[in-house]
Design a protein around this motif. Structure first.
Motif, PDB file in Angstrom:
ATOM      1  N   MET A  98       0.847  -1.169   0.000  1.00 30.64           N
ATOM      2  CA  MET A  98       0.000   0.000   0.000  1.00 30.64           C
ATOM      3  C   MET A  98       0.900   1.242   0.000  1.00 30.64           C
ATOM      4  O   MET A  98       1.829   1.329   0.774  1.00 30.64           O
ATOM      5  N   SER A  99       0.608   2.189  -0.887  1.00 30.69           N
ATOM      6  CA  SER A  99       1.398   3.410  -0.910  1.00 30.69           C
ATOM      7  C   SER A  99       0.650   4.517  -0.168  1.00 30.69           C
ATOM      8  O   SER A  99      -0.573   4.541  -0.132  1.00 30.69           O
ATOM      9  N   PHE A 100       1.413   5.383   0.422  1.00 37.04           N
ATOM     10  CA  PHE A 100       0.844   6.487   1.181  1.00 37.04           C
ATOM     11  C   PHE A 100       1.081   7.790   0.418  1.00 37.04           C
ATOM     12  O   PHE A 100       2.108   7.932  -0.246  1.00 37.04           O
ATOM     13  N   PRO A 101       0.176   8.728   0.541  1.00 36.51           N
ATOM     14  CA  PRO A 101       0.390  10.010  -0.150  1.00 36.51           C
ATOM     15  C   PRO A 101       1.588  10.741   0.451  1.00 36.51           C
ATOM     16  O   PRO A 101       1.855  10.626   1.642  1.00 36.51           O
ATOM     17  N   GLN A 102       2.312  11.443  -0.413  1.00 34.62           N
ATOM     18  CA  GLN A 102       3.438  12.242   0.057  1.00 34.62           C
ATOM     19  C   GLN A 102       2.896  13.416   0.864  1.00 34.62           C
ATOM     20  O   GLN A 102       1.978  14.102   0.428  1.00 34.62           O
ATOM     21  N   LEU A 103       3.467  13.640   2.023  1.00 35.73           N
ATOM     22  CA  LEU A 103       3.078  14.799   2.818  1.00 35.73           C
ATOM     23  C   LEU A 103       3.736  16.043   2.244  1.00 35.73           C
ATOM     24  O   LEU A 103       4.876  16.002   1.800  1.00 35.73           O
ATOM     25  N   LEU A 104       2.996  17.109   2.244  1.00 30.18           N
ATOM     26  CA  LEU A 104       3.538  18.366   1.739  1.00 30.18           C
ATOM     27  C   LEU A 104       4.443  19.016   2.774  1.00 30.18           C
ATOM     28  O   LEU A 104       4.176  18.962   3.968  1.00 30.18           O
ATOM     29  N   THR A 105       5.487  19.661   2.284  1.00 26.71           N
ATOM     30  CA  THR A 105       6.345  20.444   3.172  1.00 26.71           C
ATOM     31  C   THR A 105       5.604  21.729   3.521  1.00 26.71           C
ATOM     32  O   THR A 105       4.671  22.138   2.813  1.00 26.71           O
ATOM     33  N   PRO A 106       6.013  22.406   4.580  1.00 30.10           N
ATOM     34  CA  PRO A 106       5.382  23.696   4.888  1.00 30.10           C
ATOM     35  C   PRO A 106       5.470  24.682   3.718  1.00 30.10           C
ATOM     36  O   PRO A 106       4.530  25.431   3.464  1.00 30.10           O
ATOM     37  N   GLU A 107       6.589  24.659   3.001  1.00 21.38           N
ATOM     38  CA  GLU A 107       6.749  25.552   1.856  1.00 21.38           C
ATOM     39  C   GLU A 107       5.744  25.226   0.759  1.00 21.38           C
ATOM     40  O   GLU A 107       5.177  26.119   0.131  1.00 21.38           O
ATOM     41  N   GLU A 108       5.521  23.931   0.512  1.00 25.03           N
ATOM     42  CA  GLU A 108       4.539  23.521  -0.499  1.00 25.03           C
ATOM     43  C   GLU A 108       3.122  23.897  -0.068  1.00 25.03           C
ATOM     44  O   GLU A 108       2.316  24.338  -0.890  1.00 25.03           O
ATOM     45  N   LYS A 109       2.832  23.742   1.218  1.00 27.13           N
ATOM     46  CA  LYS A 109       1.514  24.141   1.727  1.00 27.13           C
ATOM     47  C   LYS A 109       1.306  25.644   1.558  1.00 27.13           C
ATOM     48  O   LYS A 109       0.226  26.091   1.170  1.00 27.13           O
ATOM     49  N   LEU A 110       2.345  26.427   1.853  1.00 29.98           N
ATOM     50  CA  LEU A 110       2.260  27.876   1.697  1.00 29.98           C
ATOM     51  C   LEU A 110       2.009  28.237   0.236  1.00 29.98           C
ATOM     52  O   LEU A 110       1.140  29.051  -0.068  1.00 29.98           O
ATOM     53  N   ALA A 111       2.758  27.609  -0.667  1.00 29.02           N
ATOM     54  CA  ALA A 111       2.586  27.892  -2.095  1.00 29.02           C
ATOM     55  C   ALA A 111       1.174  27.552  -2.552  1.00 29.02           C
ATOM     56  O   ALA A 111       0.548  28.327  -3.285  1.00 29.02           O
ATOM     57  N   GLN A 112       0.652  26.422  -2.111  1.00 25.16           N
ATOM     58  CA  GLN A 112      -0.715  26.036  -2.477  1.00 25.16           C
ATOM     59  C   GLN A 112      -1.729  27.025  -1.905  1.00 25.16           C
ATOM     60  O   GLN A 112      -2.691  27.394  -2.569  1.00 25.16           O
ATOM     61  N   GLY A 113      -1.517  27.452  -0.653  1.00 25.02           N
ATOM     62  CA  GLY A 113      -2.424  28.400  -0.023  1.00 25.02           C
ATOM     63  C   GLY A 113      -2.428  29.736  -0.750  1.00 25.02           C
ATOM     64  O   GLY A 113      -3.490  30.319  -0.986  1.00 25.02           O
ATOM     65  N   LYS A 114      -1.244  30.213  -1.127  1.00 26.50           N
ATOM     66  CA  LYS A 114      -1.169  31.479  -1.849  1.00 26.50           C
ATOM     67  C   LYS A 114      -1.864  31.362  -3.201  1.00 26.50           C
ATOM     68  O   LYS A 114      -2.590  32.278  -3.607  1.00 26.50           O
ATOM     69  N   THR A 115      -1.677  30.250  -3.868  1.00 27.08           N
ATOM     70  CA  THR A 115      -2.347  30.037  -5.156  1.00 27.08           C
ATOM     71  C   THR A 115      -3.856  30.011  -4.971  1.00 27.08           C
ATOM     72  O   THR A 115      -4.598  30.661  -5.715  1.00 27.08           O
ATOM     73  N   ALA A 116      -4.326  29.292  -3.954  1.00 25.12           N
ATOM     74  CA  ALA A 116      -5.761  29.194  -3.702  1.00 25.12           C
ATOM     75  C   ALA A 116      -6.369  30.557  -3.365  1.00 25.12           C
ATOM     76  O   ALA A 116      -7.519  30.826  -3.690  1.00 25.12           O
ATOM     77  N   LEU A 117      -5.589  31.417  -2.742  1.00 29.45           N
ATOM     78  CA  LEU A 117      -6.068  32.747  -2.373  1.00 29.45           C
ATOM     79  C   LEU A 117      -5.856  33.788  -3.476  1.00 29.45           C
ATOM     80  O   LEU A 117      -6.228  34.947  -3.322  1.00 29.45           O
ATOM     81  N   GLY A 118      -5.233  33.373  -4.570  1.00 23.25           N
ATOM     82  CA  GLY A 118      -4.991  34.299  -5.672  1.00 23.25           C
ATOM     83  C   GLY A 118      -3.849  35.262  -5.413  1.00 23.25           C
ATOM     84  O   GLY A 118      -3.790  36.331  -6.014  1.00 23.25           O
TER      85      GLY A 118
END
Length: 141
Positions: A1-21
């Motif tokens: 069984m494979s597990f999803p890769q956890l995002l780094t804090p930097e990746e989470k920040l980048a995704q959040g900024k993108t989601a917020l425009g």
């Protein structure tokens, strides 16, 4: 069984900024002796569409909040930490002025550790990256 890769804090920040425009965050660094120059760079960057973060407390100008030397030293430590937070949030860094003191040198080193593109308003003051090529820095904008 494979597990999803956890995002780094930097990746989470980048995704959040993108989601917020939020598309372009720039932080200004440099000696507060260049506060007027920082204000002008902030205007230029804001008009160009960037969200600008910069130092906001000029401790070289007398103010009741840092009149006490002991409190002033503690405040400086907190403000330095806040500025590092701004660097972490930023997509890129602009160093303003023709003088690089110890605090700014530390901010530049920190930004480089994080892989942030850095532009100098006065490229001749670039302290360079130990073992690196300062010409490789982003010079766009």
């Amino acid at each position: 069984m494979s597990f999803p890769q956890l995002l780094t804090p930097e990746e989470k920040l980048a995704q959040g900024k993108t989601a917020l425009g939020i598309r372009d965050v720039v932080v200004l660094c440099g000696s507060m002796r260049f506060a007027a120059d920082m204000a002008e760079v902030a205007i230029q960057e804001s008009v160009a569409g960037a969200l600008v973060l910069k130092p906001d407390c000029n401790m070289k100008i007398a103010h009741p909040l840092w009149a006490d030397p002991v409190e002033a030293e503690a405040l400086k430590v907190r403000l330095d930490d806040q500025h590092k937070q701004k660097i972490r949030l930023a997509d890129r860094v602009i160093v303003v002025g023709d003088y690089i003191g110890d605090s700014t040198r530390g901010e530049i080193a920190y930004a480089r550790e994080l892989g942030k593109p850095i532009r100098f308003t006065d490229p001749e003051v670039d302290p360079g990256e130990p073992g690196g090529d300062p010409a490789a820095e982003e010079t766009a904008r």
